[in-house]
Write an enzyme that holds these catalytic residues in place. Structure first.
Site, mmCIF file in Angstrom:
data_model
loop_
_atom_site.group_PDB
_atom_site.id
_atom_site.type_symbol
_atom_site.label_atom_id
_atom_site.label_comp_id
_atom_site.label_asym_id
_atom_site.label_seq_id
_atom_site.Cartn_x
_atom_site.Cartn_y
_atom_site.Cartn_z
ATOM 1 N N VAL A 1 -0.058 0.501 7.626
ATOM 2 C CA VAL A 1 -0.017 1.057 6.268
ATOM 3 C C VAL A 1 1.371 0.869 5.637
ATOM 4 O O VAL A 1 1.485 0.538 4.453
ATOM 5 C CB VAL A 1 -0.429 2.546 6.270
ATOM 6 C CG1 VAL A 1 -0.365 3.113 4.859
ATOM 7 C CG2 VAL A 1 -1.833 2.704 6.824
ATOM 8 N N LYS B 1 -2.572 11.923 7.498
ATOM 9 C CA LYS B 1 -3.490 13.086 7.415
ATOM 10 C C LYS B 1 -3.228 14.112 8.504
ATOM 11 O O LYS B 1 -3.415 15.305 8.289
ATOM 12 C CB LYS B 1 -4.965 12.643 7.420
ATOM 13 C CG LYS B 1 -5.356 11.728 8.563
ATOM 14 C CD LYS B 1 -5.493 10.315 8.091
ATOM 15 C CE LYS B 1 -5.380 9.341 9.245
ATOM 16 N NZ LYS B 1 -6.207 8.188 9.114
ATOM 17 N N GLY C 1 -8.413 6.373 2.228
ATOM 18 C CA GLY C 1 -7.702 5.082 2.244
ATOM 19 C C GLY C 1 -7.361 4.610 0.839
ATOM 20 O O GLY C 1 -6.540 5.212 0.150
ATOM 21 N N ILE D 1 -9.247 4.671 -1.823
ATOM 22 C CA ILE D 1 -9.990 5.341 -2.906
ATOM 23 C C ILE D 1 -9.121 6.449 -3.509
ATOM 24 O O ILE D 1 -8.610 7.279 -2.767
ATOM 25 C CB ILE D 1 -11.294 5.989 -2.376
ATOM 26 C CG1 ILE D 1 -12.131 4.969 -1.598
ATOM 27 C CG2 ILE D 1 -12.105 6.591 -3.512
ATOM 28 C CD1 ILE D 1 -13.286 5.595 -0.840
ATOM 29 N N GLY E 1 -7.687 -3.104 12.081
ATOM 30 C CA GLY E 1 -6.692 -2.144 11.572
ATOM 31 C C GLY E 1 -7.312 -0.918 10.934
ATOM 32 O O GLY E 1 -6.649 -0.201 10.201
ATOM 33 N N GLU F 1 -7.550 4.545 14.354
ATOM 34 C CA GLU F 1 -6.283 5.209 14.665
ATOM 35 C C GLU F 1 -5.697 4.615 15.945
ATOM 36 O O GLU F 1 -6.420 4.008 16.736
ATOM 37 C CB GLU F 1 -6.523 6.711 14.883
ATOM 38 C CG GLU F 1 -7.046 7.438 13.671
ATOM 39 C CD GLU F 1 -6.136 7.294 12.468
ATOM 40 O OE1 GLU F 1 -4.996 7.736 12.533
ATOM 41 O OE2 GLU F 1 -6.564 6.710 11.465
ATOM 42 N N ASP G 1 -10.336 12.862 13.010
ATOM 43 C CA ASP G 1 -9.782 12.246 11.793
ATOM 44 C C ASP G 1 -10.541 12.780 10.560
ATOM 45 O O ASP G 1 -9.935 13.152 9.555
ATOM 46 C CB ASP G 1 -9.907 10.714 11.891
ATOM 47 C CG ASP G 1 -9.384 10.021 10.653
ATOM 48 O OD1 ASP G 1 -8.150 9.910 10.524
ATOM 49 O OD2 ASP G 1 -10.189 9.609 9.801
ATOM 50 N N LYS H 1 -9.283 15.236 7.299
ATOM 51 C CA LYS H 1 -9.560 14.888 5.894
ATOM 52 C C LYS H 1 -10.360 15.997 5.216
ATOM 53 O O LYS H 1 -10.245 16.215 4.005
ATOM 54 C CB LYS H 1 -10.281 13.543 5.847
ATOM 55 C CG LYS H 1 -9.367 12.400 6.281
ATOM 56 C CD LYS H 1 -10.119 11.121 6.588
ATOM 57 C CE LYS H 1 -9.158 9.974 6.888
ATOM 58 N NZ LYS H 1 -9.836 8.767 7.402
HETATM 59 N N1 HSE Z 1 -8.863 5.593 11.144
HETATM 60 C C1 HSE Z 1 -9.084 5.909 9.772
HETATM 61 C C2 HSE Z 1 -10.479 5.485 9.390
HETATM 62 C C3 HSE Z 1 -8.056 5.235 8.910
HETATM 63 O O1 HSE Z 1 -11.101 4.736 10.145
HETATM 64 O O2 HSE Z 1 -10.980 5.913 8.358
HETATM 65 C C4 HSE Z 1 -8.038 5.687 7.473
HETATM 66 O O3 HSE Z 1 -7.690 7.041 7.367
#
Ligand code: HSE
Length: 388
Positions: A11, A91, A120, A122, A173, A176, A187, A191
């Site tokens: 990133v 996050k 991401g 958005i 990519g 995580e 994750d 969020k």
């Molecule tokens: N690992 C996260 C995903 C990256 O796959 O959404 C973006 O936050």
């Protein structure tokens, strides 16, 4: 505007590319242990000393893209105290330290922005804040993990193997550094906490939100649900209800004709319900170097141009999390009909010693507790809420 980037991985380097494209943002320092391949021409901007950033009066803003909480928190606090604005896609950090960091930014008269932390590329959090300017947000929900969606979509469409698709998501990519946080739902949990706190001026914590991921899903679950016209997605949901916030993360089975069922590859679909505006959904690249990097730079531009929106006072609503009234019917697959499960089941089919069940309405808390309990005991189980 002169900025620094701390953490030059996927990133961080994506943000660098977007800054170059914009033209009015100069990256003068990069904090990382080693120079990223392909960026050797920037070697003289690399440092491993945070003081080179906090002590440089020309640097007005710092992008934190190191990930994790420990060192990232320490360095972000140093930057805020040094009077630097901070933009972060992290996050983990925002979910765990939201109030502390926002309070520190406010105390120092600088801004902390984290639009890329959810969705991401958005501009989800940006639009959530925008809606709040003249409306009441009643609910946020959606598909917010690109890795899980990539895996689930490939399993559904091509009968792909879970492990292989996870590996591809890592190579692309999306995943995580520790991909268990993608597939176990943590994750998505982070969020959810960030979205709920912004939406409802709340300060709920990760431990308030039940979470169940997709790591136990199998090809037989996808096939069974497909036969019934259903598609499984990993969902976040947070809703303001009866003076509290219902918030949880769980696999959910949607009708094949729904918007959610048609979210492909690594895309995200995030929806808000506004009291006046009604339903608004946001769709796009939820992960990856360039989409997320661009979202970082959009926040930088807003701060540079004095257009960053007010966030509101963290925790001001006093709303707490309460899932005691959240009830669904669930699809449950397990390998043994026992006294714990049987009373909860409405209908079931048995094929080759596997039980495919539809539950009676049961609480989210009860379902998650059972799922985790059976996993701890090494028992096979997967469940997905049936979307209404
Ligand atoms: N690992 C996260 C995903 C990256 O796959 O959404 C973006 O936050």
């Amino acid at each position: 505007m002169k900025i620094a980037i701390m953490g030059f991985g996927t990133v961080g380097s994506g943000a660098y590319e977007s800054a170059l494209a914009e033209g009015g943002i100069e990256v003068v320092k990069i904090l990382d242990r080693c120079v990223r391949k392909g960026y050797e021409h920037l070697t003289d901007r690399f440092t491993s000393n945070i003081e080179d950033i906090t002590g440089d009066p020309e640097i007005e803003l710092v992008v934190e893209s190191m990930g994790g909480v420990g060192v990232a928190r320490e360095f972000v606090l140093k930057c805020l105290k040094a009077g630097k604005h901070v933009v972060t896609p992290n996050k983990n950090l925002i979910s765990a330290c939201y109030k502390e960091l926002m309070d520190e930014a406010e105390a120092n008269g600088v801004m902390l922005r984290f639009t890329p932390a959810v969705g991401g590329g958005i501009p989800w959090l940006y639009n959530l804040l925008r809606t709040k300017r003249c409306d009441e947000v009643l609910e946020v929900r959606g598909i917010v993990n690109g890795t899980c969606n990539y895996i689930l979509d490939a399993m559904y469409d091509k009968g792909a193997d879970f492990g292989e698709m996870l590996k591809t998501a890592q190579e692309l990519g999306y995943a995580e550094a520790d991909p268990s946080s993608d597939i176990e739902g943590t994750d998505t949990l982070r969020k959810t906490v960030i979205s709920a706190n912004l939406a409802f001026d709340a300060a709920i914590k990760e431990e308030d939100v039940p979470v169940y991921g997709i790591s136990t899903i199998q090809a037989c679950d996808i096939a069974y649900l497909k036969e019934k016209g259903l598609v499984c997605k990993l969902m976040m949901k947070a809703e303001k209800k009866d003076g509290a916030i219902e918030a949880y993360v769980e696999p959910t089975a949607f009708s094949v004709t729904s918007l959610e069922a048609n979210v492909k590859t690594n895309n995200n679909l995030i929806t808000l319900e506004g009291k006046n505006v009604g339903t608004q959904s946001f769709y796009g690249q939820g992960a990856g170097m360039l989409p997320t990097g661009e979202s970082v730079i959009q926040d930088v531009i807003d701060i540079r141009d004095g257009k960053a929106q007010a966030i509101g006072s963290t925790g001001a609503s006093g709303l707490k999390a309460d899932n005691s009234k959240a009830v669904h019917r669930y699809y449950i697959r397990h390998d043994r009909m026992c006294e714990h499960i049987e009373p909860l089941i409405d209908t079931f089919e048995e094929k080759d010693g596997i039980f495919y069940c539809i539950s009676k309405p049961i609480t989210v808390e009860e379902m998650h507790k059972m799922g985790h309990h059976r996993r701890e005991k090494g028992k096979e189980m997967f469940f997905a809420a049936l979307a209404e």
